[in-house]
Motif scaffolding. Sequence first.
Motif, PDB file in Angstrom:
ATOM      1  N   LYS A 131      27.477  16.966 -20.764  1.00 43.78           N
ATOM      2  CA  LYS A 131      28.362  16.556 -19.656  1.00 43.78           C
ATOM      3  C   LYS A 131      27.598  16.142 -18.403  1.00 43.78           C
ATOM      4  CE  LYS A 131      32.021  19.611 -21.270  1.00 43.78           C
ATOM      5  NZ  LYS A 131      32.546  20.962 -21.159  1.00 43.78           N
ATOM      6  N   ILE A 132      26.293  16.401 -18.368  1.00 45.02           N
ATOM      7  CA  ILE A 132      25.528  16.016 -17.167  1.00 45.02           C
ATOM      8  C   ILE A 132      24.476  14.976 -17.565  1.00 45.02           C
ATOM      9  CG2 ILE A 132      25.903  18.231 -15.985  1.00 45.02           C
ATOM     10  CD1 ILE A 132      23.148  19.092 -16.810  1.00 45.02           C
ATOM     11  N   ASN A 133      24.261  14.014 -16.708  1.00 42.32           N
ATOM     12  CA  ASN A 133      23.365  12.902 -17.055  1.00 42.32           C
ATOM     13  C   ASN A 133      21.931  13.149 -16.592  1.00 42.32           C
ATOM     14  OD1 ASN A 133      25.474  11.375 -18.173  1.00 42.32           O
ATOM     15  ND2 ASN A 133      26.144  10.834 -16.117  1.00 42.32           N
ATOM     16  N   LYS A 134      21.405  14.316 -16.909  1.00 44.04           N
ATOM     17  CA  LYS A 134      20.020  14.594 -16.515  1.00 44.04           C
ATOM     18  C   LYS A 134      19.464  15.735 -17.361  1.00 44.04           C
ATOM     19  CE  LYS A 134      19.174  16.914 -12.798  1.00 44.04           C
ATOM     20  NZ  LYS A 134      18.998  17.344 -11.421  1.00 44.04           N
ATOM     21  N   LYS A 135      18.144  15.877 -17.324  1.00 56.76           N
ATOM     22  CA  LYS A 135      17.464  16.978 -18.012  1.00 56.76           C
ATOM     23  C   LYS A 135      17.124  18.006 -16.934  1.00 56.76           C
ATOM     24  CE  LYS A 135      13.798  17.444 -21.449  1.00 56.76           C
ATOM     25  NZ  LYS A 135      12.717  16.756 -22.149  1.00 56.76           N
ATOM     26  N   PRO A 136      17.864  19.095 -16.813  1.00 56.05           N
ATOM     27  CA  PRO A 136      17.631  20.036 -15.720  1.00 56.05           C
ATOM     28  C   PRO A 136      16.200  20.601 -15.743  1.00 56.05           C
ATOM     29  CG  PRO A 136      19.684  20.537 -16.842  1.00 56.05           C
ATOM     30  CD  PRO A 136      18.970  19.533 -17.685  1.00 56.05           C
ATOM     31  N   LEU A 137      15.610  20.732 -14.550  1.00 54.13           N
ATOM     32  CA  LEU A 137      14.250  21.268 -14.425  1.00 54.13           C
ATOM     33  C   LEU A 137      14.313  22.711 -13.928  1.00 54.13           C
ATOM     34  CD1 LEU A 137      11.137  21.191 -14.292  1.00 54.13           C
ATOM     35  CD2 LEU A 137      11.345  20.154 -12.021  1.00 54.13           C
ATOM     36  N   LEU A 138      13.787  23.607 -14.745  1.00 50.32           N
ATOM     37  CA  LEU A 138      13.648  25.013 -14.368  1.00 50.32           C
ATOM     38  C   LEU A 138      12.187  25.273 -14.038  1.00 50.32           C
ATOM     39  CD1 LEU A 138      14.806  27.934 -14.199  1.00 50.32           C
ATOM     40  CD2 LEU A 138      14.271  28.165 -16.631  1.00 50.32           C
ATOM     41  N   VAL A 139      11.913  25.858 -12.873  1.00 54.29           N
ATOM     42  CA  VAL A 139      10.536  26.197 -12.493  1.00 54.29           C
ATOM     43  C   VAL A 139      10.388  27.715 -12.515  1.00 54.29           C
ATOM     44  CG1 VAL A 139       8.818  26.126 -10.646  1.00 54.29           C
ATOM     45  CG2 VAL A 139      10.194  24.110 -11.136  1.00 54.29           C
ATOM     46  N   GLY A 140       9.389  28.192 -13.272  1.00 51.38           N
ATOM     47  CA  GLY A 140       9.104  29.622 -13.345  1.00 51.38           C
ATOM     48  C   GLY A 140       7.877  29.963 -12.521  1.00 51.38           C
ATOM     49  N   PHE A 141       7.931  31.074 -11.809  1.00 47.94           N
ATOM     50  CA  PHE A 141       6.792  31.528 -11.003  1.00 47.94           C
ATOM     51  C   PHE A 141       6.230  32.815 -11.591  1.00 47.94           C
ATOM     52  CE2 PHE A 141       8.937  28.711  -8.070  1.00 47.94           C
ATOM     53  CZ  PHE A 141       7.885  28.075  -7.433  1.00 47.94           C
ATOM     54  N   LEU A 142       4.944  32.749 -11.950  1.00 47.83           N
ATOM     55  CA  LEU A 142       4.262  33.916 -12.515  1.00 47.83           C
ATOM     56  C   LEU A 142       3.179  34.353 -11.532  1.00 47.83           C
ATOM     57  CD1 LEU A 142       4.090  35.759 -15.027  1.00 47.83           C
ATOM     58  CD2 LEU A 142       2.414  34.182 -15.974  1.00 47.83           C
ATOM     59  N   SER A 143       3.357  35.537 -10.955  1.00 44.79           N
ATOM     60  CA  SER A 143       2.401  36.042  -9.962  1.00 44.79           C
ATOM     61  C   SER A 143       1.991  37.465 -10.307  1.00 44.79           C
ATOM     62  CB  SER A 143       3.036  36.029  -8.570  1.00 44.79           C
ATOM     63  OG  SER A 143       3.412  34.731  -8.208  1.00 44.79           O
ATOM     64  N   SER A 144       2.137  37.803 -11.584  1.00 39.27           N
ATOM     65  CA  SER A 144       1.893  39.180 -12.013  1.00 39.27           C
ATOM     66  C   SER A 144       1.009  39.177 -13.252  1.00 39.27           C
ATOM     67  CB  SER A 144       3.259  39.806 -12.325  1.00 39.27           C
ATOM     68  OG  SER A 144       3.176  40.720 -13.367  1.00 39.27           O
ATOM     69  N   ALA A 145       0.228  40.234 -13.401  1.00 39.28           N
ATOM     70  CA  ALA A 145      -0.640  40.352 -14.584  1.00 39.28           C
ATOM     71  C   ALA A 145       0.096  41.069 -15.720  1.00 39.28           C
ATOM     72  CB  ALA A 145      -1.903  41.125 -14.212  1.00 39.28           C
ATOM     73  N   ASP A 146       1.357  41.403 -15.516  1.00 40.92           N
ATOM     74  CA  ASP A 146       2.142  42.129 -16.517  1.00 40.92           C
ATOM     75  C   ASP A 146       2.267  41.280 -17.791  1.00 40.92           C
ATOM     76  OD1 ASP A 146       3.971  43.524 -17.971  1.00 40.92           O
ATOM     77  OD2 ASP A 146       5.588  43.463 -16.519  1.00 40.92           O
ATOM     78  N   PRO A 147       1.748  41.776 -18.937  1.00 39.94           N
ATOM     79  CA  PRO A 147       1.803  40.969 -20.172  1.00 39.94           C
ATOM     80  C   PRO A 147       3.237  40.652 -20.607  1.00 39.94           C
ATOM     81  CG  PRO A 147       0.874  43.165 -20.616  1.00 39.94           C
ATOM     82  CD  PRO A 147       1.024  43.049 -19.141  1.00 39.94           C
ATOM     83  N   ALA A 148       4.187  41.580 -20.339  1.00 40.71           N
ATOM     84  CA  ALA A 148       5.586  41.333 -20.723  1.00 40.71           C
ATOM     85  C   ALA A 148       6.149  40.147 -19.935  1.00 40.71           C
ATOM     86  CB  ALA A 148       6.433  42.575 -20.476  1.00 40.71           C
ATOM     87  N   ALA A 149       5.721  39.999 -18.663  1.00 40.98           N
ATOM     88  CA  ALA A 149       6.186  38.875 -17.827  1.00 40.98           C
ATOM     89  C   ALA A 149       5.681  37.556 -18.413  1.00 40.98           C
ATOM     90  CB  ALA A 149       5.702  39.052 -16.392  1.00 40.98           C
ATOM     91  N   ARG A 150       4.422  37.545 -18.872  1.00 35.62           N
ATOM     92  CA  ARG A 150       3.861  36.311 -19.449  1.00 35.62           C
ATOM     93  C   ARG A 150       4.580  35.946 -20.749  1.00 35.62           C
ATOM     94  NH1 ARG A 150      -0.139  32.935 -18.575  1.00 35.62           N
ATOM     95  NH2 ARG A 150      -0.986  34.184 -16.885  1.00 35.62           N
TER      96      ARG A 150
END
Length: 330
Positions: A30-49
């Motif tokens: 229904k939308i005429n674009k490819k939505p851009l999601l930006v993720g920020f990783l600022s942690s050394a936590d392996p589960a976050a990666r």
Amino acid sequence: MAEEKPHCKVVLANSIVKNLLEEVHDGLKKINKKPLLVGFLSSADPAARVYAEWTGKTCSENGFAFELREVDRELLEDALIDANNDPKVDGIIVYYPIFGSRQDQYLQQIVDVSKDVEGLSHRYIFNMYQNIRFLDPQNTKKSILPCTPLAVIKILEYLRIYNTILPYGNRLHGRTVTVINRSEVVGRPLAALLANDGACVYSVDINDVQQFTRGEGLRKRRHEVVEKPGWTLEDCLPLSDVVISGVPGDKYKVPLHMLREGAVCINFSSERNFRPEVKEKASIYVPAIGKVTIVVLLRNLLRIVQNKIDEEAAGNEEKSSEEKTVQATS
């Protein structure tokens, strides 16, 4: 002849995400674009990666653009402000914990509410606790809910723990649920959401037990919380037909001897909070929910993009109407 134990059904995240992905794909058309999601990783936590990598993979497989930005935690605040101001960025996710303190709560409020796919901005959190389900008076734009609690709700809907014959807001009426973990990001919001849908919820933390309900008899619009002095898991588990656990670390295990026979057990910790023997007592066991959380994240992103498109369309319509009025009077 020995009595045969009830068979436990183990439900994996892959089975649950199919319907949700169909909903996401329909929304994307229904939308005429490819939505851009930006993720920020600022942690050394392996589960976050791992979560960041899963997010990227799920985005690329389902028609979304994903960009991971690895930023020193001291520079994260400025990086978030830049992303807020960048019109190409549709959604922002931050992989917590970063400082593991109140500073993380501050960072959650930096993300622009119109790009907050995690539903952690003050307005979304306020709506969730107050049981306000829409952003506008016309009830056309649904509010955004935090991803992991919403993923658990979607799992309970899939398992038909929600009674669809009842009206929205009462579909968990008669259900008793124990949530083990009262973190501000998952445990407490989840207890509130379940209580707002009509359940009696025991929220168990390391120090105490709280009961979340919408009251007896005449049911209130939003949940209320009462302390249960002296209560422990031993009091809650035998009463609960659903047990949801999310204690971090590999040492904690839910005591199986306290579980009610035939309980539904859901684990949202990155570690297994239930021993394998849970299958001897539970009727349904969901060992992990990570994949559901990421699809819910994409669903939230679509909702945010659609809300923005609707706002722009309404703005253009208003502008056009004003121009016609000016032309008619000149």
